[in-house]
Motif scaffolding. Sequence first.
Motif, PDB file in Angstrom:
ATOM      1  N   PRO A 196       0.841  -1.198   0.000  1.00 31.53           N
ATOM      2  CA  PRO A 196       0.000   0.000   0.000  1.00 31.53           C
ATOM      3  C   PRO A 196       0.876   1.248   0.000  1.00 31.53           C
ATOM      4  O   PRO A 196       1.990   1.235   0.504  1.00 31.53           O
ATOM      5  CB  PRO A 196      -0.789  -0.125   1.316  1.00 31.53           C
ATOM      6  CG  PRO A 196      -0.733  -1.583   1.648  1.00 31.53           C
ATOM      7  CD  PRO A 196       0.582  -2.073   1.147  1.00 31.53           C
ATOM      8  N   ALA A 197       0.335   2.318  -0.585  1.00 27.97           N
ATOM      9  CA  ALA A 197       1.124   3.540  -0.707  1.00 27.97           C
ATOM     10  C   ALA A 197       1.588   4.071   0.647  1.00 27.97           C
ATOM     11  O   ALA A 197       2.622   4.710   0.753  1.00 27.97           O
ATOM     12  CB  ALA A 197       0.297   4.608  -1.429  1.00 27.97           C
ATOM     13  N   ALA A 198       0.807   3.806   1.726  1.00 26.54           N
ATOM     14  CA  ALA A 198       1.162   4.323   3.045  1.00 26.54           C
ATOM     15  C   ALA A 198       2.297   3.535   3.686  1.00 26.54           C
ATOM     16  O   ALA A 198       2.859   3.949   4.687  1.00 26.54           O
ATOM     17  CB  ALA A 198      -0.063   4.278   3.965  1.00 26.54           C
ATOM     18  N   THR A 199       2.642   2.401   3.125  1.00 24.25           N
ATOM     19  CA  THR A 199       3.696   1.581   3.703  1.00 24.25           C
ATOM     20  C   THR A 199       5.047   2.068   3.208  1.00 24.25           C
ATOM     21  O   THR A 199       5.267   2.185   2.010  1.00 24.25           O
ATOM     22  CB  THR A 199       3.519   0.103   3.285  1.00 24.25           C
ATOM     23  OG1 THR A 199       2.239  -0.327   3.700  1.00 24.25           O
ATOM     24  CG2 THR A 199       4.587  -0.767   3.918  1.00 24.25           C
ATOM     25  N   PRO A 200       5.992   2.372   4.103  1.00 21.19           N
ATOM     26  CA  PRO A 200       7.288   2.881   3.666  1.00 21.19           C
ATOM     27  C   PRO A 200       8.064   1.819   2.910  1.00 21.19           C
ATOM     28  O   PRO A 200       7.945   0.632   3.190  1.00 21.19           O
ATOM     29  CB  PRO A 200       7.993   3.234   4.990  1.00 21.19           C
ATOM     30  CG  PRO A 200       7.312   2.371   6.014  1.00 21.19           C
ATOM     31  CD  PRO A 200       5.892   2.250   5.559  1.00 21.19           C
ATOM     32  N   PRO A 201       8.864   2.237   1.925  1.00 19.98           N
ATOM     33  CA  PRO A 201       9.654   1.282   1.167  1.00 19.98           C
ATOM     34  C   PRO A 201      10.574   0.485   2.066  1.00 19.98           C
ATOM     35  O   PRO A 201      11.119   0.988   3.047  1.00 19.98           O
ATOM     36  CB  PRO A 201      10.464   2.178   0.209  1.00 19.98           C
ATOM     37  CG  PRO A 201       9.692   3.450   0.134  1.00 19.98           C
ATOM     38  CD  PRO A 201       9.070   3.610   1.491  1.00 19.98           C
ATOM     39  N   SER A 202      10.775  -0.760   1.721  1.00 19.50           N
ATOM     40  CA  SER A 202      11.665  -1.621   2.487  1.00 19.50           C
ATOM     41  C   SER A 202      13.090  -1.416   1.998  1.00 19.50           C
ATOM     42  O   SER A 202      13.728  -2.300   1.429  1.00 19.50           O
ATOM     43  CB  SER A 202      11.262  -3.093   2.309  1.00 19.50           C
ATOM     44  OG  SER A 202      12.129  -3.934   3.026  1.00 19.50           O
ATOM     45  N   ALA A 203      13.596  -0.200   2.200  1.00 18.11           N
ATOM     46  CA  ALA A 203      14.902   0.156   1.675  1.00 18.11           C
ATOM     47  C   ALA A 203      16.024  -0.546   2.415  1.00 18.11           C
ATOM     48  O   ALA A 203      17.172  -0.522   1.982  1.00 18.11           O
ATOM     49  CB  ALA A 203      15.095   1.676   1.768  1.00 18.11           C
ATOM     50  N   SER A 204      15.714  -1.144   3.576  1.00 16.71           N
ATOM     51  CA  SER A 204      16.747  -1.802   4.353  1.00 16.71           C
ATOM     52  C   SER A 204      16.986  -3.236   3.916  1.00 16.71           C
ATOM     53  O   SER A 204      17.844  -3.916   4.465  1.00 16.71           O
ATOM     54  CB  SER A 204      16.360  -1.778   5.842  1.00 16.71           C
ATOM     55  OG  SER A 204      15.145  -2.506   6.012  1.00 16.71           O
ATOM     56  N   ALA A 205      16.232  -3.713   2.916  1.00 15.90           N
ATOM     57  CA  ALA A 205      16.414  -5.088   2.448  1.00 15.90           C
ATOM     58  C   ALA A 205      17.867  -5.283   2.040  1.00 15.90           C
ATOM     59  O   ALA A 205      18.420  -4.517   1.265  1.00 15.90           O
ATOM     60  CB  ALA A 205      15.480  -5.385   1.282  1.00 15.90           C
ATOM     61  N   GLN A 206      18.489  -6.341   2.556  1.00 17.28           N
ATOM     62  CA  GLN A 206      19.892  -6.578   2.300  1.00 17.28           C
ATOM     63  C   GLN A 206      20.189  -6.722   0.809  1.00 17.28           C
ATOM     64  O   GLN A 206      21.201  -6.243   0.313  1.00 17.28           O
ATOM     65  CB  GLN A 206      20.361  -7.837   3.044  1.00 17.28           C
ATOM     66  CG  GLN A 206      21.856  -8.113   2.921  1.00 17.28           C
ATOM     67  CD  GLN A 206      22.704  -6.963   3.449  1.00 17.28           C
ATOM     68  OE1 GLN A 206      22.403  -6.367   4.480  1.00 17.28           O
ATOM     69  NE2 GLN A 206      23.770  -6.629   2.711  1.00 17.28           N
ATOM     70  N   GLU A 207      19.259  -7.358   0.105  1.00 16.82           N
ATOM     71  CA  GLU A 207      19.481  -7.560  -1.327  1.00 16.82           C
ATOM     72  C   GLU A 207      19.602  -6.230  -2.060  1.00 16.82           C
ATOM     73  O   GLU A 207      20.434  -6.062  -2.943  1.00 16.82           O
ATOM     74  CB  GLU A 207      18.342  -8.381  -1.932  1.00 16.82           C
ATOM     75  CG  GLU A 207      18.261  -9.804  -1.417  1.00 16.82           C
ATOM     76  CD  GLU A 207      17.359  -9.921  -0.203  1.00 16.82           C
ATOM     77  OE1 GLU A 207      17.074  -8.881   0.416  1.00 16.82           O
ATOM     78  OE2 GLU A 207      16.951 -11.045   0.111  1.00 16.82           O
ATOM     79  N   LEU A 208      18.755  -5.270  -1.694  1.00 16.89           N
ATOM     80  CA  LEU A 208      18.794  -3.973  -2.364  1.00 16.89           C
ATOM     81  C   LEU A 208      20.081  -3.223  -2.065  1.00 16.89           C
ATOM     82  O   LEU A 208      20.585  -2.478  -2.904  1.00 16.89           O
ATOM     83  CB  LEU A 208      17.589  -3.124  -1.939  1.00 16.89           C
ATOM     84  CG  LEU A 208      16.235  -3.551  -2.514  1.00 16.89           C
ATOM     85  CD1 LEU A 208      15.122  -2.747  -1.890  1.00 16.89           C
ATOM     86  CD2 LEU A 208      16.220  -3.398  -4.026  1.00 16.89           C
ATOM     87  N   LYS A 209      20.630  -3.412  -0.889  1.00 16.72           N
ATOM     88  CA  LYS A 209      21.870  -2.731  -0.526  1.00 16.72           C
ATOM     89  C   LYS A 209      23.036  -3.199  -1.385  1.00 16.72           C
ATOM     90  O   LYS A 209      24.032  -2.488  -1.527  1.00 16.72           O
ATOM     91  CB  LYS A 209      22.197  -2.987   0.950  1.00 16.72           C
ATOM     92  CG  LYS A 209      21.264  -2.282   1.916  1.00 16.72           C
ATOM     93  CD  LYS A 209      21.694  -2.547   3.351  1.00 16.72           C
ATOM     94  CE  LYS A 209      20.802  -1.809   4.347  1.00 16.72           C
ATOM     95  NZ  LYS A 209      21.224  -2.068   5.741  1.00 16.72           N
ATOM     96  N   GLU A 210      22.888  -4.378  -1.974  1.00 11.98           N
ATOM     97  CA  GLU A 210      23.976  -4.913  -2.789  1.00 11.98           C
ATOM     98  C   GLU A 210      24.017  -4.296  -4.184  1.00 11.98           C
ATOM     99  O   GLU A 210      25.002  -4.441  -4.908  1.00 11.98           O
ATOM    100  CB  GLU A 210      23.831  -6.441  -2.908  1.00 11.98           C
ATOM    101  CG  GLU A 210      23.974  -7.163  -1.578  1.00 11.98           C
ATOM    102  CD  GLU A 210      23.761  -8.658  -1.720  1.00 11.98           C
ATOM    103  OE1 GLU A 210      23.647  -9.136  -2.866  1.00 11.98           O
ATOM    104  OE2 GLU A 210      23.710  -9.338  -0.690  1.00 11.98           O
ATOM    105  N   LEU A 211      22.954  -3.598  -4.576  1.00 19.30           N
ATOM    106  CA  LEU A 211      22.906  -3.008  -5.905  1.00 19.30           C
ATOM    107  C   LEU A 211      23.679  -1.689  -5.955  1.00 19.30           C
ATOM    108  O   LEU A 211      23.632  -0.898  -5.016  1.00 19.30           O
ATOM    109  CB  LEU A 211      21.454  -2.732  -6.325  1.00 19.30           C
ATOM    110  CG  LEU A 211      20.503  -3.923  -6.415  1.00 19.30           C
ATOM    111  CD1 LEU A 211      19.128  -3.451  -6.891  1.00 19.30           C
ATOM    112  CD2 LEU A 211      21.047  -5.005  -7.340  1.00 19.30           C
ATOM    113  N   THR A 212      24.367  -1.457  -7.062  1.00 15.68           N
ATOM    114  CA  THR A 212      24.991  -0.154  -7.299  1.00 15.68           C
ATOM    115  C   THR A 212      23.889   0.836  -7.691  1.00 15.68           C
ATOM    116  O   THR A 212      22.781   0.429  -8.053  1.00 15.68           O
ATOM    117  CB  THR A 212      26.017  -0.236  -8.434  1.00 15.68           C
ATOM    118  OG1 THR A 212      25.329  -0.518  -9.663  1.00 15.68           O
ATOM    119  CG2 THR A 212      27.054  -1.317  -8.173  1.00 15.68           C
TER     120      THR A 212
END
Length: 236
Positions: free
Chosen positions: A157-173
């Motif tokens: 849902p739009a009100a849910t903050p992005p899961s920016a802390s996901a470890q997989e995403l941190k691995e992306l340049t």
Amino acid sequence: MSGRSTQPVSGGADDPDVIRILVADDHRLVRTGFRVILETEDDLTVVGEAADGEEAVALAAQTAPDVVLMDVEMPGTDGLEATRRIAAAGDGPAVLILTTFDRDDYLFAALQAGASGFMLKNGSPEALIEAVRVLARGDALLAPEITRRVIAKFARPAATPPSASAQELKELTPREYEVLVLLAGGATNAEIATRLYLGEATVKTHVSRVLAKLRLRDRTQAVVFAYEHGVVTPGG
């Protein structure tokens, strides 16, 4: 009527520029119709036909197709289980689900099983031919109305903050993250290249790295991942 399979291979099947196709459907007339449509094109050849899922899995290993056209409802092993087994084998063909039934449970089960595309059998011959070419070059194929249904099911849902802390995403340049965003929007490699001022070969490398780092099988899974983790949001 159903009919057992045949495995004729046309003379151009060994040409690396020819897309090799396996057709899996329990109705012989349907298989024949697909063959006739596909083999009107010089770059397409049907290398095998399967009348059920078990046979599709065996023929996929035997004939090494680039794309499998897979029906869902077949006797014995159905198309979803066959897709799951073909995808699990690794480095196999792309699977295009072709079904008469416009059902969400089939759609989501097919994507989770590893299908790279989903179409209804009432589509045009031109759409089928284009779908095969899209999958053969490594892209996924979801019609816009199907993409909307995927988003509706998997998006946060739009009100849910992005899961920016996901470890997989941190691995992306940063560049790989940009590529993921564009993938989630349904962009092809050529479109991504234009948007980011890159060569298509470079884009292909970035896409491969994104999939590897996120441990995803294909572009369809990348779309689902992007919406699940808040990388993009509906209408965003």
